[in-house]
Design an enzyme around this catalytic site. Structure first.
Site, PDB file in Angstrom:
ATOM      1  CB  CYS A  47     108.255  91.132 159.546  1.00  0.00           C
ATOM      2  SG  CYS A  47     106.595  91.640 159.089  1.00  0.00           S
TER       3      CYS A  47
ATOM      4  NE  ARG B  23     107.666  98.187 151.353  1.00  0.00           N
ATOM      5  CZ  ARG B  23     107.372  99.398 151.068  1.00  0.00           C
ATOM      6  NH1 ARG B  23     107.990  99.964 150.012  1.00  0.00           N
ATOM      7  NH2 ARG B  23     106.455 100.008 151.943  1.00  0.00           N
ATOM      8  NE  ARG B  24     106.944 102.750 153.539  1.00  0.00           N
ATOM      9  CZ  ARG B  24     105.965 102.457 154.308  1.00  0.00           C
ATOM     10  NH1 ARG B  24     106.067 102.011 155.833  1.00  0.00           N
ATOM     11  NH2 ARG B  24     104.899 102.589 153.751  1.00  0.00           N
TER      12      ARG B  24
ATOM     13  NE  ARG C 207     103.027 104.131 161.710  1.00  0.00           N
ATOM     14  CZ  ARG C 207     102.757 103.515 160.461  1.00  0.00           C
ATOM     15  NH1 ARG C 207     103.706 103.130 159.497  1.00  0.00           N
ATOM     16  NH2 ARG C 207     101.646 102.969 160.153  1.00  0.00           N
TER      17      ARG C 207
ATOM     18  NE  ARG D  34     104.921  97.631 165.494  1.00  0.00           N
ATOM     19  CZ  ARG D  34     104.549  96.564 166.207  1.00  0.00           C
ATOM     20  NH1 ARG D  34     105.161  96.219 167.314  1.00  0.00           N
ATOM     21  NH2 ARG D  34     103.276  96.336 166.175  1.00  0.00           N
TER      22      ARG D  34
ATOM     23  CE  LYS E  71     101.333  98.332 154.574  1.00  0.00           C
ATOM     24  NZ  LYS E  71     102.062  99.428 154.197  1.00  0.00           N
ATOM     25  CG  ASP E  72      98.956  94.583 158.018  1.00  0.00           C
ATOM     26  OD1 ASP E  72     100.057  94.608 157.723  1.00  0.00           O
ATOM     27  OD2 ASP E  72      98.115  95.292 158.335  1.00  0.00           O
TER      28      ASP E  72
END
Length: 375
Positions: A309, A197-198, A222, A216, A149-150
């Protein structure tokens, strides 16, 4: 898994690190080699007597050139993924179980260095892969292990990404000390996530909540921020928590209907140079074709939308009970006021799946209209 019992835990576990056997791997951190010599057979002492009568010890250390140099970021999750790659290679290829046969090189990326700003403000996800790609192209490493996903939808010249490992659970996990789910959070509660997205899906379904965007750091960072009271809850990829053996922190798991995952979430991708047939053969032995095809479908969707992003995009392709591909895609406005969804079904074949992803992307582009993806 009991959501209520997990959520009532007095504190969050932050200490687990992925374990790494040291008998068949060396490690480099920012260019400094840390050789791991675990056997006395690697050194041989030759004792000689000098003319003065003193005994001299001469130690000859046998050095070994690594067969495979793995490039990775240095976070605990990135290392867990590198260790998983190494273990799978060693399980198939006996020559890679020898001391020093596989070397892990930690490469610090720009995204790892700049943590004070949202990703969207500093250039997007390529920041987590650029330096690793450069090391691959320049021959400093032989393969690069990435969280898929990166990985940007384009690959640098002279590189290819022919391998995906078996995909982990794609869902997101809800982490909270006081509530069992997003629905249980009181109005005004702050959810920490750097993912647009979240954020967009949270605000679309729960507009009474607030989102802290600049949340981040690696998983441990986190969780530490959450425990310190900076936010009331956060969402993390369940795949990463499983790879770190940290699922005890999960209060509940969000369904795909509640939170569609990021494109390629839960998938590990491994790249090599286009002219390196030896590494390509090693990677071919690891590739999980079902995962590779699903990721290709999702990335075709993302590429069509020209996703970055700055754009909330979600997509998930999977094999259904009939053996077909079922794809779901979503785009949203960052504030969650507009969410557009679509789906496709077709043969679980590369060409068909890429076409489905592109077609779904084109549909949402058309429905969104001009300005929807503007910065």
């Amino acid at each position: 898994m009991s959501s209520s019992s997990l959520c009532q835990a007095p504190k969050i576990s932050l200490t687990h690190q992925p374990s790494s056997p040291v008998n068949s791997c060396s490690l480099t951190v920012i260019g400094f080699s840390l050789p791991q010599i675990s056997s006395p057979s690697l050194a041989k002492c030759l004792r000689k007597r000098s003319s003065s009568g003193f005994v001299r010890a001469c130690v000859a250390v046998e050095t070994r050139t690594a067969i495979i140099r793995i490039g990775t970021r240095g976070s605990p999750l990135a290392l867990a993924q590198a260790y998983e790659t190494r273990a799978k290679l060693q399980a198939i290829h006996p020559e890679l179980t020898e001391d020093g046969a596989i070397h892990i090189e930690i490469i610090k990326t720009t995204g790892d260095k700049i943590l004070s700003q949202p990703l969207a403000d500093i250039g997007g996800k390529g920041l987590f892969t650029k330096e690793i790609d450069e090391a691959l192209i320049n021959g400093h490493i032989d393969i690069a292990v990435h969280s898929m996903k990166d990985v940007p939808t384009y690959l640098p010249e002279k590189t290819v990404l022919p391998c995906n490992l078996v995909r982990e659970d794609v869902r997101d996990a809800f982490i909270c000390l006081t509530a069992a789910s997003l629905a249980d959070l009181p109005a005004g509660s702050v959810v920490g996530t750097a993912s647009l997205r979240r954020k967009s899906q949270i605000l679309h379904k729960y507009p009474s909540l607030a989102v802290e965007e600049n949340f981040r750091g690696n998983v441990q960072t986190r969780l530490s921020k959450l425990q310190g009271g900076k936010v009331h809850a956060t969402l993390l990829a369940l795949a990463g928590l499983k790879r770190l053996s940290m699922t005890e922190n999960v209060a509940s798991i969000l369904s795909l209907d509640e939170m569609l995952p990021a494109v390629a979430q839960g998938a590990i991708g491994i790249a090599c140079r286009t002219d390196d047939d030896k590494m390509a053969n090693y990677l071919a032995s690891l590739n999980h074709e079902q995962t590779r095809l699903a990721v290709a479908c999702e990335r075709a969707f993302l590429e069509t939308l020209d996703g970055s992003c700055r754009t909330p995009i979600a997509g998930y392709a999977a094999k259904d009970e009939e053996g077909n591909c079922f794809f779901r895609g979503l785009v949203a406005s960052p504030d969650g006021t507009r969410v557009l969804e679509t789906s496709r079904k077709g043969p679980y074949v590369f060409e068909d799946m890429v076409k489905m992803g592109k077609d779904a992307g084109q549909e949402l582009l058309s429905r969104a209209g001009p300005g929807f993806f503007g910065n």
